[in-house]
Scaffold this active site. Sequence first.
Site, PDB file in Angstrom:
ATOM      1  N   ASP A 147       0.865  -1.162   0.000  1.00 47.58           N
ATOM      2  CA  ASP A 147       0.000   0.000   0.000  1.00 47.58           C
ATOM      3  C   ASP A 147       0.911   1.223   0.000  1.00 47.58           C
ATOM      4  O   ASP A 147       2.098   1.106   0.297  1.00 47.58           O
ATOM      5  CB  ASP A 147      -0.841  -0.066   1.275  1.00 47.58           C
TER       6      ASP A 147
ATOM      7  N   ASP B 126      -1.662  -0.758   5.824  1.00 48.47           N
ATOM      8  CA  ASP B 126      -1.928  -0.270   7.174  1.00 48.47           C
ATOM      9  C   ASP B 126      -3.395   0.040   7.410  1.00 48.47           C
ATOM     10  O   ASP B 126      -3.801   0.255   8.536  1.00 48.47           O
ATOM     11  CB  ASP B 126      -1.103   0.983   7.456  1.00 48.47           C
TER      12      ASP B 126
ATOM     13  N   ASP C 188      -6.792  -2.444   3.155  1.00 50.00           N
ATOM     14  CA  ASP C 188      -5.779  -3.430   2.788  1.00 50.00           C
ATOM     15  C   ASP C 188      -6.080  -4.805   3.369  1.00 50.00           C
ATOM     16  O   ASP C 188      -5.373  -5.759   3.091  1.00 50.00           O
ATOM     17  CB  ASP C 188      -4.397  -2.982   3.290  1.00 50.00           C
TER      18      ASP C 188
END
Lengths: 1077, 338
Positions: free
Chosen positions: A354, A725, A729
């Site tokens: 990410d 995080d 995700d």
Amino acid sequence: MKRYAYINDDGPSQDLYRDNRISNTKYTVLNFLPKNLWEQFSRFMNQYFLLIACLQLWPLITPVNPASTWANEREVWVVENGIKKLIQAQDIRVGNIVWLRENDEVPCDLVLMGTSDAQGLCCVETSALDGETDLKTRVVPPVCMGMDPVLLQKIKGVIECPSPDRDIRRFDGNLRLFPPFIDNDVCPLTIKNTLLQSCYLRNTEWACGVAIYTGNETKLGMSRGVPEPKLTAVDAMIDKLTGAIFIFQVVVVMVLGVAGNVWKDTEARKQWYVKYPDEGPWYELLVIPLRFELLCSIMIPISIKVSLDLVKSLYAKFIDWDEKMIDRETVTPAHATNTAISEDLGQVEYILTDKTGTLTENKMIFRRCCISGVIYGNESGDALKDTELLSAIETGSPDVIRFLTIMAIGNTVIPVKSKNGAILYKAQSPDEDALVQAAAKLQMIFVDRSANILEIWFNGRTIHYKVLETLEFTSDRKRMSVVVKENDTEKIFLLTKGADEAILPCAYAGQQTRTFTEAVEQYSQLGLRTLCFAWRELMPDEYHEWSLVFKEANSTLVDREWRIAEACQRIEHDFEILGVSAIEDHLQDGVPETIETLRKAGINFWMLTGDKQNTAVQIALSCNFISPEPKGQLLMIDGKTEDEVCRSLERVLLTMRITTSEPKDVAFVIDGWALEIALKHYKKAFTDLAILSRTAICCRVTPSQKAQLVQILKSCDYRTLAIGDGGNDVRMIQQADIGVGISGREGLQAARAADYSIGKFRFLTRLILVHGRYSYNRTAFLSQYSFYKSLLLCFIQIFFSFVSGVSGTSLFNSVSLMAYNVFYTSIPVLVSVLDKDLSEETVMQHPQILFYCQAGRLLNPTTFAGWFGRSLFHAVVVFMISLNAYTYEKSEMEELSMVALSGCIWLQAFVVTMETNSFTILQHVAIWGNLVAFYALNFAFSAVPSSGMYTIMFRLCGQPSYWFTIFLTVAAGMGPIFALKYFRYTYRPSKLNVLQQAERMGGPILSLGTIESHPGTIEREVSPLSISQSKSRSPVYEPLLLDSPNTRRSFGAGGTFEFFQSQMRLSSLYSRNCKDN
Amino acid sequence: MENTDTSTSTVRRNSKRPRYSKFTQQELPACKPILTPRWVISAFMLISIVFIPIGVAALFASRDVVEIVDRYDSECIPANETDKVKYIQTPGEKSCNRTLTVPKRMKPPIFVYYQLDNFYQNHRRYVKSRNDQQLRDSKEANSVSGCKPEDFNNGSVIVPCGLIAWSLFNDTYSLSRNNITLNVSKKDISWKSDREHKFGKDVYPKNFQSGGLIGGGILDPNIPLSEQEDLIVWMRTAALPNFRKLYGKMEVELQENDVIDVTLGNNYNTYSFNGKKKLVLSTTSWLGGKNDFLGIAYLTVGGLCFFLAMAFTVVYLVKPRQLGDPSYLSWNRNPGWR
């Protein structure tokens, strides 16, 4: 199927739908047993043990995974029976009205009913849902607009909404309030009217809404998906080997069974003392094969499962304990939630990361600017400290002041005065926040926004502006503008900021934009996010004329967005460009280094982000993710229609194929739209592309697309690691072979769903290179060794059956057999969890060595064949020596059995010693202490008169021939292996061996190694250093040396790239072959 | 999902912070040996230096042992008997005379063994066919588990039960030199521990060999098992199909070329399975009986180690190779991965 949520209905309709309990667990009380059993027995090894257990009628207890529970006890305000009550979040039912205060997390999916805002607006932060960090506005449906809070508690009605789905961008519902509130008008609801679970209420005092989806049926819950049990590559390989050994065992059992039956019918009938009955039962033919099955059942070590589980939990503990992975800022230690998959960390081939919050800190800081051709902040790297800029402000340079004004008010930021007088800014985007903050530091303080009046303090003066219009940011326009009127002068200004490609073409004819283009170029190469600032004074007539058009556009129902864009176009032209600002999305510490190191280790990186394309590309540039132009090449895949995407995809694929032979860093960039089409219609082409590409950037992707990408890579047999995080995700993390969560600003959601959670991205290096690699090495040794020692004993039993009339007699007594597996041999090997083949520093300096783990070089059929051969060889040695040394009058059953067993124990102690790379005190204690314990235990057995072994061990230890036999066994068994190892180690060294040697000799490796840790500074020194070294070396290696990683760096990373390409192919081919076998 | 307050979570994490120790950080001081040529060569040298003398000593010890082996199974069947099995199964005196010549002086004690070849005492049906409790304890006379099919005789318990006892070896030897009987002591031929702890002093044979089919030797029902040393020796089952068991001990010295006359009672049936019977007279050394294996094996291993040490030395001198040479580290040496 439609669902109906009855508002504030306390009757039975509440129970139609589930409550708000969120379960993140795989198991419930009901399905635990069948589900867990199914999972356990889908592994071959367990099936095998079940079989053996049935044969032996032993109760075998399978280890169970503890069902984890989530805290659902958070308290929220809910209206029940017309009264506001504080209840636990898990007790929310569909139809309840939930009240939220500012900064509350939304506990379930709600339809907004009322807010503190008079216009019925509220702001939510959706980053946990989709990763977008800007605030979004949500609006109360028109029928409820302006309703009194007290009334809201009593409101009745029905909301018609679709069955739960995972689409977070779409919601089509209807609301109908019951009389007496409003008449029977049906009011349409869209996603704009909802508050979705895990969003945060921001900048709004309170809001309330009706629960429509609860628990795991929320949009987030639906898109979370059900995690599959994760099986590591090593486990899969062990399973495969177990299967192979099982087949081998069946063959052995069948051969011995037939041989035993033949011997029985020909020879044993003559051996009168055996007294075989003439007529056996019907199953007589099966007796001997089954006996051999039991005898050979030790071939597959039952202890391996226990040992592996034990060491795996220790690996996890090592991760938890690691001081070097504690985030000093927040004091977050790393944590391994899933204790079973540490080996996979060492075999990672793809990392999908990410962006926001993972690579970056998610903190924007204004760094540089270029105002009317003058560049500020280049020397110090911080424009706020640039004296030139400060003096320009003092002298009141009009361009600079204009620039600052746009920074301060060209936005939708809301200033809030806190109790102690300080001004806090609430911004929809962190960029705007950074700009306003910076302007405030440069004396242009944005103080207040009340209704349409903006108040600014500048150098002690107060200036008021009136906002006439706000032309909001859209991703198509890539700019936003405000039309303001300066109260003192009554002048109307258009203030605009936006992306360079959206602003610079709109400059008035004749303005030189070259300096700005250069500045933008320069800043983006530094990885800064740039915004161009422009303004124009509007004549009142022009404004009034335009505002009519704009108002009309704003109130159209059809194609509103397009009409607004068109209206904006009419006024946004003939700008005077003021300057360029550069904002740093602060990268986390060590991100570029981490990416570079892991790249060197042969790991490919993909960036999946919900963010905009150019931001993603810029961040990618700044963290070494992709290289800037001449060296790197970005290939865009875009298009809105199938055809466009298809063409674009094919073009990129072609380019990619051509450039694989060129020294270039090629990466492709794809956005969510194109990805959706590509995944739907051109999956195969996209998969090909995925295999070819070492680097990819996917922007504006949804959580489920992230998971799909992981799925694609997994389907190509790659080991994937997903790191993120935020809540967006979670699916990707659960889908990937390994999920890593960063316990960061976006909450702990990802960290909770992940297998590992770390505080900062940079700890990934250590997690993979140190913990993953060691875990893989250790497990590879431990599992193969477990097979070795079991096979050793089993082969001896098989050999013995040839001298015992193929009748299935066990040479070893049951006590020895049991103790051999669980005690004598498992303890020394358990301390192999402390073994380090290379020191952590060496691995960090030479991350390439991870290739050994990735390609599975330490555990595959070939290495296993080596261990198999070794056990066969050792079995022959032990059997032949003890048989020949203990012949005739000495060939007493118990004695011979103990001689052979001691031989095995001694050999295994030496095998462990030889395979251990570093001895700590614990290893010595375990290995040699185990040997002592073996004798102590057997002396103890020998002292018990009723045991079969009574006096045997005392008797043996008193005989010189016993000790001679043992020493002979050790020398004959270890000599050849030792010689072979030495020969290979010295004359055919693997990279691993060379590093070991270099590390332990304290050789030049350390001086070479430092190059990699400070790539920037030493790059220049690299080539001369290598050249001087090559002079002293034999010419054979000279051409190769030029290609050493250090020199390659200075010649361009292309070599690395190409090399790893081929390496990757090799490794994947290899692993695929292994898997086929 | 959970709205964790930052401050409390920090506190919580703080308390979770691991305590530092060398173990938890995997930083225990470790010794990392590497295989340098010097080290390896001296190890092999050392092994050969230790092993070769031991091998020589073991070989000498084995050669010192004097052994007389006489196979008598076929010779002790009268020439006119065609059916050996029938002959051996016919009850009656089946004595036989053999003459042995002493090849070398034999110092006492001289051990008299009988050797059986192709006799599977380690057969699974056989090796377990006994009951240790019954043998040890008179009160356990009824425990006959595992003794099938020799557990009951017409409903009464057999002591000692099981196939092993049932098939007790029952050939007898009497040795004489120059018509003077040589005293073969049958005392203390079994393990002391067996006599004292495995075979009870108050356990007497019962119903033994009284069934329809008689296996091997019979036992005097008036002598307790702990004194039936032939049985005790027999019941120490052999692990190999060729084995020797102690028949008795002689405390006389035999001179070279002494002629020993053996009168043996040929009772035991090995004919049905072509088993061999041998009479063995042997002295002993510090290493046991005559067995060249250890000596030869030690010499072989020692020799091989010496050879390896030499070979490695030569290779080391001829083609020295720097350990940890970083030139081997160029990661591009494709595809020579090992």
